[in-house]
Design a protein around this motif. Sequence first.
Motif, short mmCIF file in Angstrom:
data_model
loop_
_atom_site.label_atom_id
_atom_site.label_comp_id
_atom_site.label_asym_id
_atom_site.label_seq_id
_atom_site.Cartn_x
_atom_site.Cartn_y
_atom_site.Cartn_z
N GLU A 107 0.82 -1.22 0.00
CA GLU A 107 0.00 0.00 0.00
C GLU A 107 0.84 1.26 0.00
N ARG A 108 2.04 1.21 0.58
CA ARG A 108 2.86 2.42 0.70
C ARG A 108 4.06 2.41 -0.25
N SER A 109 4.25 1.30 -0.90
CA SER A 109 5.39 1.16 -1.79
C SER A 109 5.00 0.25 -2.94
N SER A 110 5.96 -0.14 -3.76
CA SER A 110 5.66 -0.98 -4.93
C SER A 110 6.59 -2.18 -4.97
N GLN A 132 15.15 -13.98 3.08
CA GLN A 132 13.82 -13.96 3.68
C GLN A 132 13.76 -12.99 4.85
N ASP A 133 14.80 -12.96 5.67
CA ASP A 133 14.84 -11.99 6.77
C ASP A 133 14.83 -10.57 6.23
N HIS A 134 15.57 -10.35 5.14
CA HIS A 134 15.59 -9.01 4.54
C HIS A 134 14.21 -8.62 4.04
N LEU A 135 13.52 -9.55 3.41
CA LEU A 135 12.17 -9.26 2.92
C LEU A 135 11.25 -8.86 4.07
N GLN A 136 11.30 -9.60 5.16
CA GLN A 136 10.42 -9.28 6.28
C GLN A 136 10.78 -7.93 6.90
N ARG A 137 12.07 -7.65 7.04
CA ARG A 137 12.49 -6.35 7.59
C ARG A 137 12.03 -5.22 6.67
N TRP A 138 12.15 -5.44 5.37
CA TRP A 138 11.75 -4.40 4.42
C TRP A 138 10.25 -4.14 4.52
N LEU A 139 9.46 -5.19 4.64
CA LEU A 139 8.02 -5.01 4.75
C LEU A 139 7.64 -4.29 6.04
N VAL A 140 8.31 -4.62 7.14
CA VAL A 140 8.05 -3.93 8.40
C VAL A 140 8.37 -2.44 8.27
N GLU A 141 9.51 -2.16 7.65
CA GLU A 141 9.93 -0.76 7.52
C GLU A 141 9.03 0.03 6.59
N HIS A 142 8.59 -0.56 5.49
CA HIS A 142 7.87 0.19 4.47
C HIS A 142 6.36 0.02 4.52
N GLU A 143 5.87 -1.04 5.14
CA GLU A 143 4.43 -1.27 5.18
C GLU A 143 3.85 -1.29 6.57
N GLY A 144 4.71 -1.41 7.60
CA GLY A 144 4.22 -1.45 8.97
C GLY A 144 4.11 -2.88 9.47
N ALA A 145 4.44 -3.08 10.76
CA ALA A 145 4.51 -4.43 11.32
C ALA A 145 3.18 -5.16 11.21
N ASP A 146 2.09 -4.48 11.44
CA ASP A 146 0.79 -5.15 11.40
C ASP A 146 0.46 -5.69 10.02
N GLU A 147 0.99 -5.07 9.01
CA GLU A 147 0.67 -5.49 7.65
C GLU A 147 1.42 -6.74 7.22
N VAL A 148 2.44 -7.12 7.98
CA VAL A 148 3.25 -8.27 7.60
C VAL A 148 2.58 -9.58 8.01
N THR A 149 1.83 -9.56 9.09
CA THR A 149 1.27 -10.78 9.66
C THR A 149 0.46 -11.56 8.63
N GLY A 150 0.77 -12.83 8.50
CA GLY A 150 0.03 -13.71 7.61
C GLY A 150 0.30 -13.51 6.14
N ARG A 151 1.25 -12.67 5.81
CA ARG A 151 1.46 -12.35 4.41
C ARG A 151 2.53 -13.21 3.74
N LEU A 152 3.39 -13.82 4.54
CA LEU A 152 4.52 -14.52 3.96
C LEU A 152 4.37 -16.03 4.01
#
Length: 365
Positions: A107-110, A132-152
């Motif tokens: 939602e906040r990035s592409s 995989q750790d980098h992907l999750q860190r990137w999503l937390v930073e750019h999309e917010g921690a709540d948005e990562v849950t259940g997504r991977l």
Amino acid sequence: MALSWDDLAGLALARQFPSAALDVPSAVAAIGAMQTQTARSAFLGLASRFPGTTRDEVTAAYETGAIVRGSTIRGTVHTTTPRSFADLGSATAVGQRTLWDRMLRLERSSVDDLWSATEAYASTWRTTDELQDHLQRWLVEHEGADEVTGRLGQAGRYLAFGHGGLVRRPVNGDWAGQGAPEYAHLPGVGTIEAAIELHLRCHGPASRHDLAWWSGMGLRVVDEVLAAIDTRVGLMTADGPDDRTYVDLPDAAAPRAIDGVRLLPEFDALMCAYDPAGRLRFAEAAHLVRLWSGANGLVLPPLLVDGRITGYWRAAGSSRRRPLEVTWFARTRRPRKDELDEPVAALEAGLGITVSSVTITRELV
């Protein structure tokens, strides 16, 4: 002009089985990308087309970067030249984008931002876990921690490296084995036009459905690319045996008959470079169903007899000495024992093994 299945087969075989002896990088450039999620497939594919190619020669080409392996079109692992890898990567970015958008719901990035960040992180070799750790860190930073849950979940391992910009190498150094890989970004700029031209040069003639299936891009995109190529070079067109139109490059090689027996790898291009309906140029429908399992997506290593896929083979085990089991389908030509001498020698050189025995069995299909 109308083309029969035999016509289509002869034209494709001329490209897949060049008559000239070529070194490994030149051979890969000539026959195009090889599907190699089974690591040994590159070794077998080259050995079956260029008898005498050795395991050490293919390994050396990988080690020097003259050929590369990575996840590209359709999200599958392919081996190709660095130049073609960039072109396949451009097709991957188009063909896989919808999947990434649907799975990540950014939602906040592409996804382009994510791909660029992944490539920067992989400027040095990275393991799957690190990516995989980098992907999750990137999503937390750019999309917010709540948005990562259940997504991977398990998909996160693929999304961490599968966008088409990273090459892979085996951590243990065995390019013919199925060991754990590590990944790095391979810089390069490719085009989807070059990717489609690569297919036509190495596998044509092709229908738009063949090109869409192979590249992972939609028919609309393929049509647009073909129109651009036609404007530039003038494509040849012909009606096919399945009421589809087939296109080809204007300087295509003349048809070639392939006599005798070849032991092809699983996921060979004669199977995987074409839409399922287009594989009839090389095999009967019932035989294709037997070779390709819909349950797990695995493909039995095809047996090629006189340019037709008429069975499969196995060299079971992991030891240096292995028995070879060749199975031919009923109502096709039975391969003679003496015809297997050369393909067995090619198999031994390509994998660095010794075939301890050969059995030939008929199977009713």
